[in-house]
Design an enzyme around this catalytic site. Structure first.
Site, short mmCIF file in Angstrom:
data_model
loop_
_atom_site.label_atom_id
_atom_site.label_comp_id
_atom_site.label_asym_id
_atom_site.label_seq_id
_atom_site.Cartn_x
_atom_site.Cartn_y
_atom_site.Cartn_z
N ALA B 10 0.82 -1.21 0.00
CA ALA B 10 0.00 0.00 0.00
C ALA B 10 0.86 1.26 0.00
O ALA B 10 0.56 2.23 -0.72
CB ALA B 10 -0.93 -0.01 1.21
N CYS B 42 -5.17 -7.63 4.33
CA CYS B 42 -6.25 -7.71 5.33
C CYS B 42 -7.43 -8.52 4.82
O CYS B 42 -8.29 -8.94 5.59
CB CYS B 42 -6.77 -6.32 5.69
N VAL B 80 15.43 -6.48 -4.85
CA VAL B 80 16.55 -5.56 -4.68
C VAL B 80 17.43 -6.16 -3.60
O VAL B 80 16.97 -6.39 -2.48
CB VAL B 80 16.06 -4.16 -4.26
N THR B 107 9.47 -1.50 2.16
CA THR B 107 9.84 -2.92 2.17
C THR B 107 8.97 -3.75 3.10
O THR B 107 9.14 -4.97 3.19
CB THR B 107 11.32 -3.04 2.59
N GLY B 108 8.05 -3.09 3.80
CA GLY B 108 7.06 -3.84 4.57
C GLY B 108 7.61 -4.56 5.78
O GLY B 108 8.60 -4.13 6.38
N GLY B 239 2.47 -11.52 15.26
CA GLY B 239 3.03 -10.20 14.99
C GLY B 239 3.97 -10.17 13.80
O GLY B 239 4.26 -11.21 13.20
N THR B 266 14.35 9.42 5.14
CA THR B 266 15.32 8.71 5.98
C THR B 266 16.48 9.66 6.27
O THR B 266 16.47 10.82 5.87
CB THR B 266 15.87 7.47 5.26
N GLY B 275 5.41 2.92 5.36
CA GLY B 275 4.73 1.64 5.58
C GLY B 275 5.22 0.91 6.81
O GLY B 275 5.80 1.52 7.73
N TYR B 418 -29.82 12.06 14.00
CA TYR B 418 -30.65 10.95 14.47
C TYR B 418 -31.74 10.62 13.48
O TYR B 418 -32.42 11.50 12.95
CB TYR B 418 -31.28 11.32 15.81
#
Lengths: 443, 443
Positions: B10, B42, B80, B107-108, B239, B266, B275, B418
């Site tokens: 993404a 997801c 890469v 690079t996630g 995780g 960076t 990301g 409402y």
């Protein structure tokens, strides 16, 4: 100490319950002309369309529940005909007088009846009380009505139109303005709703008033733009007017509606007022306006109740956020429309987005259309959203953003939670804000 | 001018599209190890449960679409392996070198594999890429799996557990923490979700880690708390860890993850990162944290893209808002939990409310539970919501409130739209804020 509350709508009953929540001692008496209390008038169209089974279902509490559970007396089918604000007494239609220490006027509003021929014929209705709803259903059944004409394409008019269509009636909606939902949506957004309702078989005549209702004793037709249309039933949904007569009799200051300060106090020290019958301040323009919504009534009723028990709580200016569900569409708006901005000569920037309510590949996602209205400083001032689901909370989000002076850039970048079954990875409000920024300074 | 983007998740693809939106000239090359791009990880559990028909459905675009529609080159199945940041070149696995003017590291992250015996057996899976999903489905079918063990009761673990249960497998979820969703919800809220999942037939073992996976070549079982449990398939959802090796090779500063400034740069001038692989700032504590969410990746990718085309856009600190849909429950959270506040010794005030998503009498309304966390000054700091519908946008609303320093009293009084089919007349967030104020100063 006794608190007397005139009117058993959302404002009055909320004020009563709030006083009781913080004060177990005070005597609380609610006086109402109606037989049924504690129901939501907004629910009437959904009973008529058949989604809610019966009118009994929408009554949340009985008068005796208030007595039993909260020690609040409710006098039903009783009218307050006068107020002696010097003597701190209300006068009932049976001649009885009741003293009060605090009085709350939550007298509500009455449907506006256009001054045309035929409004008193059998088969002409307004939609305000549960008894109106019952009478409409009874009339349709007893007279085997086939054709309905609705005057007024506001939310209630459209909801009623859709409800009657769903019951099998042929429905024609007549609106004086050149668009439906004229006080709520801009023309481009209103068109989306109109097209949907037309696809459901509802017909519209815009830019023309209802000129006359025809019939001998019962409705037989209407005249619009000089032409006759057959009709077995006519629903007048042409707005409401605040009930201010009692406030006048009490000597309270009244303008468009009952004048109250930020604590919901009238010009008389121990008389409060709340709900459809009071004036409020428009957050955007600072002007006095009306806010005839159930959610406003509840918020005001709480403020009144809290102030009667000695808290010092202010009722904030309003944006008049509203939402309606008509068939498969959820339609919401808050704050300034582009149309009203132009009328008031407020310079604005628009951002629009069309998106989906779920990830593109996730079953059941619906179209959602967002229109945002920003000031020249790119602060958000208004929002209109139409979609198949998940509209109401987005309106509430934008309302909060307006109150906090949030700018387009913050809406672009705002944190947004994502999962494919409930959202797109891009929030449509952020996309609309992005579009506004592109337009404005090519960010 | 050439922009090279490493990673097609993404963040990377959003950065690429954003550069192209504002700059038609720059050459843009996206390089990815994967075969498929532009899908939402997801969505994998929803394909496995069968709600989404096939993995092909969740692929939004093909690499050739990017070339055709946006003139963006995507090199798939290409890795890469090194970066020469002095020479402004990336080195591919085929030995080829590509020059860049701007480099984006997106690079996630990689699933964390617990250091236990048996993780390399056939039938042990993580859930990160679309190929993981395909392999899981294939394995279940080919081996006629009946019993699944999930390690980790975070959102992905629970979503996968529910998905496998729905496919007819017997499901046991093992979590080291004493509650499910430990980083997302407080124990009282997590219990609501756990009870629901138990009612769906899912079993849990809490407060114990997965100790071992048993089998010869294929999974036969697991050991938890010294006991053996049969299993045909094991899903590890314990995780993710940011992929930082390339950034290190480039000489970028790396801490928990790639260090970036507020412009997503960076430590090397012309290298950006976005990301799962970057560090972000926690809005509440000011500490560095991770934000491995698709919505964060998209928001960061936009900021990177805008900055590459010369805008000066900052990425704000995060609340880590998240939402998940598991079966009939929508579960969302943002900001501080009471649990994490206690850990960090931040004094807080809690407000909770249970309500319905529609008027009580309107068909289809669902329970909704709201828990709000306020600071001592009654500013909103966090929120957890569980309900049958309409949770995600409420989380977004509270996120916006946290960013704007909104206090409990404003949430109590906030304008709320409402209509019986879409809301109660009292907004549950307002009710929870009211409860917090009662607790605090008996307002």
């Amino acid at each position: 100490m006794r608190v007397v509350i005139v009117g058993s709508g959302a404002a009055g009953l909320t004020a009563a319950s709030t006083v009781r929540k913080y004060d177990k001692e005070k005597e609380i008496i609610v006086i109402t002309k109606e037989r049924d209390i504690a129901y939501s008038p907004c629910a009437i169209p959904y009973v008529i369309e058949g989604t809610i089974k019966s009118f009994e279902d929408i009554i949340m509490h009985k008068p005796e529940d208030y007595k039993k559970r909260k020690n609040i007396d409710v006098l039903t089918e009783t009218e307050v005909i006068d107020i002696d604000s010097r003597g701190n007494k209300v006068v009932l239609d049976n001649g009885e007088k009741i003293d009060y220490d605090y009085l709350v006027l939550s007298t509500g509003s009455t449907p506006f009846i256009p001054p045309i021929k035929g409004v008193n014929l059998d088969g002409v209705f307004t939609v305000k009380t549960i008894d109106d709803g019952r009478r409409i259903l009874k009339y349709i059944e007893e007279n085997n009505c086939k054709r309905a004409v609705i005057a007024g394409a506001g939310a209630i008019g459209l909801e009623m139109g859709y409800a009657l269509k769903k019951r099998g009636l042929d429905v024609l909606i007549v609106e004086m303005a050149p668009q439906i939902l004229p006080r709520f949506l801009d023309p481009d957004m209103a068109e989306i709703v109109q097209k949907y309702l037309e696809s459901e078989g509802i017909r519209f005549i815009l830019s023309k008033p209802l000129e006359m209702i025809i019939g001998d004793d019962k409705v037989k037709g209407v005249v619009v733009g000089g032409k006759e249309f057959d009709a077995d039933i006519v629903i007048l949904s042409t707005g409401v007017r605040p009930n201010i007569d009692l406030a006048k009799k009490a000597g309270c200051k009244v303008d468009k509606a009952i004048v109250v300060d930020e604590y919901m106090r009238t010009s008389i020290k121990n008389i409060y007022a709340a709900g459809d019958c009071v004036e409020v301040v428009d957050f955007i323009t600072g002007e006095k306006t009306l806010s005839p919504f159930g959610s406003t009534a509840v918020r005001q009723g709480k403020v009144v109740g809290l102030n009667i028990v000695g808290k010092n709580v202010e009722f904030p200016p309003v944006l008049n956020s509203a939402v309606s569900k008509i068939g498969s569409l959820e339609i919401g708006g808050t704050g300034l429309t582009a149309f009203s901005a132009n009328l008031k000569r407020i310079p604005i920037v628009i951002g629009k987005a069309k998106a989906l309510t779920r990830a593109r590949y996730y079953p059941g996602g619906k179209d959602i259309y967002v229109k945002l209205v920003f000031g020249e400083d790119m602060k958000i001032l208004g929002c209109q959203i139409i979609g198949g689901e998940r509209v109401a909370e987005r309106i509430d989000l934008v309302s909060l953003a307006i109150y906090n002076g949030v700018k387009a850039e913050e809406l672009c970048k705002m944190e947004h939670c994502y999962a494919p079954p409930v959202a797109m990875v891009n929030e449509p409000i952020s996309l609309a804000a992005e579009e506004a920024l592109n337009y404005f300074k090519n960010l």
